[in-house]
Write an enzyme that holds these catalytic residues in place. Structure first.
Site, short mmCIF file in Angstrom:
data_model
loop_
_atom_site.label_atom_id
_atom_site.label_comp_id
_atom_site.label_asym_id
_atom_site.label_seq_id
_atom_site.Cartn_x
_atom_site.Cartn_y
_atom_site.Cartn_z
N ASN A 353 0.51 -1.37 0.03
CA ASN A 353 0.09 0.02 0.09
C ASN A 353 1.02 1.33 -0.06
O ASN A 353 0.40 2.07 0.57
CB ASN A 353 -1.04 -0.05 1.12
CG ASN A 353 -1.85 -1.21 1.17
OD1 ASN A 353 -2.19 -1.66 0.11
ND2 ASN A 353 -2.25 -1.80 2.41
N HIS A 354 2.11 1.34 -0.63
CA HIS A 354 2.70 2.37 -0.81
C HIS A 354 2.56 2.55 -2.31
O HIS A 354 3.43 2.33 -3.02
CB HIS A 354 4.49 2.17 -0.49
CG HIS A 354 4.38 1.69 1.05
ND1 HIS A 354 5.08 0.74 1.31
CD2 HIS A 354 3.94 2.23 2.21
CE1 HIS A 354 5.24 0.71 2.78
NE2 HIS A 354 4.30 1.73 3.20
#
Ligand code: SF4
Length: 420
Positions: A353-354
């Site tokens: 989730n970056h």
């Protein structure tokens, strides 16, 4: 990536242009790093890290020792955590609770910068959901409109606008705000808004080591193996970060011991044994920018304000899958060296989730959304200060690059304001 390895995309700026802003971001957030130690590969730096890394706990020490014999360099990871009192916040006391949150504020988070901005006169309007963007005849942005939770609409005007939603919300807003002059969405004459989305997907492994390793002393992440972060192989398959997770293993140990039906002293002993021997590791992979990895507005799902949900199509691609085969070999080798039993490896990729890439930067306005100053090619007074501007994912978290790029955008905005 494109110039060096013939894959993916190039940034619109060089490392040397960004390096001073990396340091500025490190000062702002309070980053500690391995001053005086050799890191492979090492990025050139003009200044030492603002703080020096803290010593390893027993788990990282043992892990580093064992993998060294296999030829891996496990080195301290730079991170925004105080190794001494810094910027009004205390030194890390090693309670191993960094995720989800540091209870004493030794670790940086974005609210610290928001509070500083407020002290300098910035006004934060909470629960304001921007849904439309007005542009004039020269395609400059003149106003943004937002809803409050009761769906009352408000209009904000300004000389300069900065959108800094994350990698999902920034492209979503640009698509949502399409208007008569920009029918494909704001900043989207290239049709690249919402495309090229990247992350650094991981594979996880856990096992019981032969000797006690005592994960959990110090912060949850202190080190990683850096040997495969760069090299000519990137023409073929992705770079990786191999990491030892220093998360205390008592929770996992407790669940396993309970599932074995143990009670009383036997349960207690089993929890202790598993807590001492538990090892958790991961490998993260860089992905390539691909236009088909894409966010669009949902035609069927809307939120409480009636705004379409984002819909994302995403495949990690062959570049990552090829690399992941080798990653599994690395993990197995390390588990064996630690005398691992009960080895469990994820068969799928876990997201980190970056998110990067949805409003990708580039030199050519025909195939990118922002330039090297994060200024949109289409609107002279609209900047996108977001990881979505990044042209590559890399193997590690995107925060520092996002912050450095945003500080660089700040300089462009200041220059503009001086000329108005
Ligand atoms: S170990 Fe993590 S949670 Fe604990 S003080 Fe340090 S940064 Fe904060």
């Amino acid at each position: 990536m494109q110039s060096l390895y013939g894959v993916g995309r190039d940034y619109a700026i060089t490392y040397d242009e960004l390096e001073p802003y990396y340091y500025e971001a490190e000062l702002e957030m309070g980053v500690m790093g391995p001053n005086g130690e050799e890191i492979v590969p090492s990025a050139p730096r003009q200044h030492p890290w603002p703080m020096t890394s803290m010593p390893y706990g027993p788990g990282d020490r043992k892990f580093t020792e064992v993998v060294k014999k296999l030829g891996y360099d496990n080195t301290p990871v730079p991170q925004a955590r105080n190794s001494r009192p810094y910027d009004g916040r205390p030194q890390c006391c090693g309670n191993n609770n960094c995720m989800p949150i540091c209870p004493i504020g030794a670790m940086y988070h974005g609210a610290y910068s928001v509070w500083k901005a407020e002290a300098l006169g910035a006004k934060v309007i909470a629960n304001a959901v921007v849904y439309s963007i007005e542009t004039d005849a020269s395609n400059r942005v003149v106003a943004m409109n937002y809803y409050d939770p009761d769906k009352r609409s408000f209009r904000v005007t300004a000389k300069t606008f900065v959108i800094s939603g994350n990698g999902i919300e920034t492209p979503k807003l640009l698509l949502l705000a399409a208007n008569d002059r920009n029918p494909n969405g704001i900043a989207n004459s290239s049709d690249q808004v919402g495309r090229n989305m990247m992350d650094h997907p991981g594979i996880g492994m856990s096992f019981q080591s032969a000797e006690p390793i005592w994960s959990g002393g110090g912060s949850v992440q202190m080190s990683s193996i850096t040997n495969y972060r760069d090299g000519p192989f990137r023409a073929d398959y992705s770079a990786i970060q191999i990491g030892y997770n220093n998360t205390a293993q008592n929770s996992r140990a407790g669940m396993k011991a309970l599932s074995m039906g143990l009670v009383g002293r036997k349960l207690d002993e089993e929890i202790r044994r598993r807590t001492a021997h538990g090892v958790d590791m991961y490998v993260n992979h860089e992905t390539l920018a691909h236009p088909d990895n894409r966010l669009v507005l949902s035609k069927t799902h809307r939120d409480a304000l009636g705004i379409p949900h984002p819909e994302v199509t995403y495949d990690v691609g062959e570049y990552v899958r090829k690399s992941a085969k080798l990653s599994r070999e690395h993990l197995k080798r390390i588990a064996e060296a630690l005398g691992g039993t009960e080895i469990e490896m994820t068969s799928f990729f876990t997201p980190n989730n970056h998110i990067t890439g949805g409003t990708i930067m580039g030199l050519d306005p025909k195939d990118s959304v922002v330039d090297g100053w994060l200024r949109t090619h289409d609107h002279a007074n609209l900047f996108l200060a977001t990881g979505a501007a990044m042209a590559a994912a890399g193997t590690v978290n995107s925060t520092l690059t996002m912050a450095a790029l945003s500080l660089r955008a700040g300089d462009a905005i200041l220059r503009d304001l001086k000329h108005v």
